[in-house]
Design an enzyme around this catalytic site. Sequence first.
Site, PDB file in Angstrom:
ATOM      1  N   LYS A  44       0.842  -1.198   0.000  1.00 32.71           N
ATOM      2  CA  LYS A  44       0.000   0.000   0.000  1.00 32.71           C
ATOM      3  C   LYS A  44       0.877   1.248   0.000  1.00 32.71           C
ATOM      4  O   LYS A  44       2.082   1.196   0.299  1.00 32.71           O
ATOM      5  CB  LYS A  44      -0.923  -0.001   1.216  1.00 32.71           C
ATOM      6  CG  LYS A  44      -0.185   0.041   2.549  1.00 32.71           C
ATOM      7  CD  LYS A  44      -1.144   0.039   3.724  1.00 32.71           C
ATOM      8  CE  LYS A  44      -0.386   0.097   5.040  1.00 32.71           C
ATOM      9  NZ  LYS A  44      -1.282   0.231   6.200  1.00 32.71           N
ATOM     10  N   TYR A 280      14.542  30.644   6.482  1.00 33.63           N
ATOM     11  CA  TYR A 280      13.413  31.440   6.951  1.00 33.63           C
ATOM     12  C   TYR A 280      13.395  31.582   8.469  1.00 33.63           C
ATOM     13  O   TYR A 280      13.587  30.622   9.199  1.00 33.63           O
ATOM     14  CB  TYR A 280      12.097  30.796   6.514  1.00 33.63           C
ATOM     15  CG  TYR A 280      11.868  30.794   5.030  1.00 33.63           C
ATOM     16  CD1 TYR A 280      11.858  31.980   4.311  1.00 33.63           C
ATOM     17  CD2 TYR A 280      11.644  29.603   4.353  1.00 33.63           C
ATOM     18  CE1 TYR A 280      11.647  31.983   2.946  1.00 33.63           C
ATOM     19  CE2 TYR A 280      11.419  29.589   2.985  1.00 33.63           C
ATOM     20  CZ  TYR A 280      11.421  30.789   2.274  1.00 33.63           C
ATOM     21  OH  TYR A 280      11.203  30.779   0.926  1.00 33.63           O
ATOM     22  N   MET A 328      10.635  24.407   1.216  1.00 32.61           N
ATOM     23  CA  MET A 328       9.904  23.512   0.320  1.00 32.61           C
ATOM     24  C   MET A 328      10.834  22.704  -0.583  1.00 32.61           C
ATOM     25  O   MET A 328      10.577  21.518  -0.841  1.00 32.61           O
ATOM     26  CB  MET A 328       8.943  24.325  -0.553  1.00 32.61           C
ATOM     27  CG  MET A 328       8.083  23.463  -1.471  1.00 32.61           C
ATOM     28  SD  MET A 328       6.950  24.418  -2.493  1.00 32.61           S
ATOM     29  CE  MET A 328       5.813  25.033  -1.244  1.00 32.61           C
TER      30      MET A 328
END
Length: 397
Positions: A44, A280, A328
């Site tokens: 899965k 950041y 990201m």
Amino acid sequence: MTETATSRTATLRARAEIDLAALRANVRTLREKAPGAAFMAVVKADGYGHGAIPCARAAVAAGATWIGTATPEEALAVRAPESGIPADVRVMCWLWTPGGPWREAVEAGIDISVSGMWALRELTDAARTATRPARVQLKADTGLGRNGCQPADWPELVGAALAAEREGILRVTGLWSHFACADEPGHPSIAAQLTRFREMTAYAEAQGVRPEVRHIANSPAVLTLPETHFDLVRPGIAMYGISPSPELGTSADFGLRPVMTVTASLALVKEVPGGHGVSYGHHYVTPGETTLGLVPLGYGDGIPRHASGAGPVLVDGKWRTAAGRIAMDQFVVDLGGDTPEPGSEAVLFGPGDRGEPTAEDWAQAAGTIAYEIVTRISSRVPRVYVNEGPVGQPGDE
């Protein structure tokens, strides 16, 4: 060693190398833990992030006779002729919602899990128009409290399934359940669930159910609870070489080898002065003059942002730590004045043979479990399969 079409010498931003020889060896090790039971390889979530179809093929080559999936779409992909999975290998699917592709699954010969009357009604409606009887496994909620039929509702479900079986539209092929706390040694729910499972299967069999398989053992139960093995075992994360719980033991303790290694090429190495903010929010400020390395992976690739300031990486033979926020697409490591060349390898995690971190190390850094670390690596990171040959080829010793 064999490898997919992506060349080992090709320039890649990052890669997740999947060692199929390690996976085959893990399957053999796990089969030895349950020699009297059939083996279901659970693939899965795209094989826990490793790639469902290549891992399913490798598991079958090592002796798996069942493939386990969550969603119908996963099951249909495994059952498709182009998957290369032999037709005599059974495929099971257990996570259904109303309006699912019941008829397609029936006609593909997939074992369909049913936990309640609504599902049985939808399935039987579809099965009446299908070209073959449905293969149905009844799931008992023995205490996990997720999917599965409650004991109070079990007689109705069993009775309705047997009525449909007498009508010739389905065959009850299995009775099964799932543990809540098998990864917590000695937890009282383990014995309670096992007792309840025996009671519920005994009731179904007394009513006339003749299952091909009864099963409840997940990875931790396969490794530590031989009394739970019944007719079939369902290893998931252990097949990929990751311990289901550090409390139970490490991968090495169980004779398992992690299958996935995630690496990236440093995108930049630069000198910065002391007092320089990094990423950041400037949650990391360089304590003095140093060098920074840019790792071109971020939470868009599945690297957990929660590991900011803690995620470990092996660069130039040394462990480094994610400095500041993981963004990201990238994060930074403080190289402490070392100056590896851009393009040098940064190893986020692997088996640990070269001193690199493991998925468990990242799990600890992010406050999660190693299952999540490997499963969340996104499709933006190419999977490169090595040692794809069948059992007996080099790499399977």
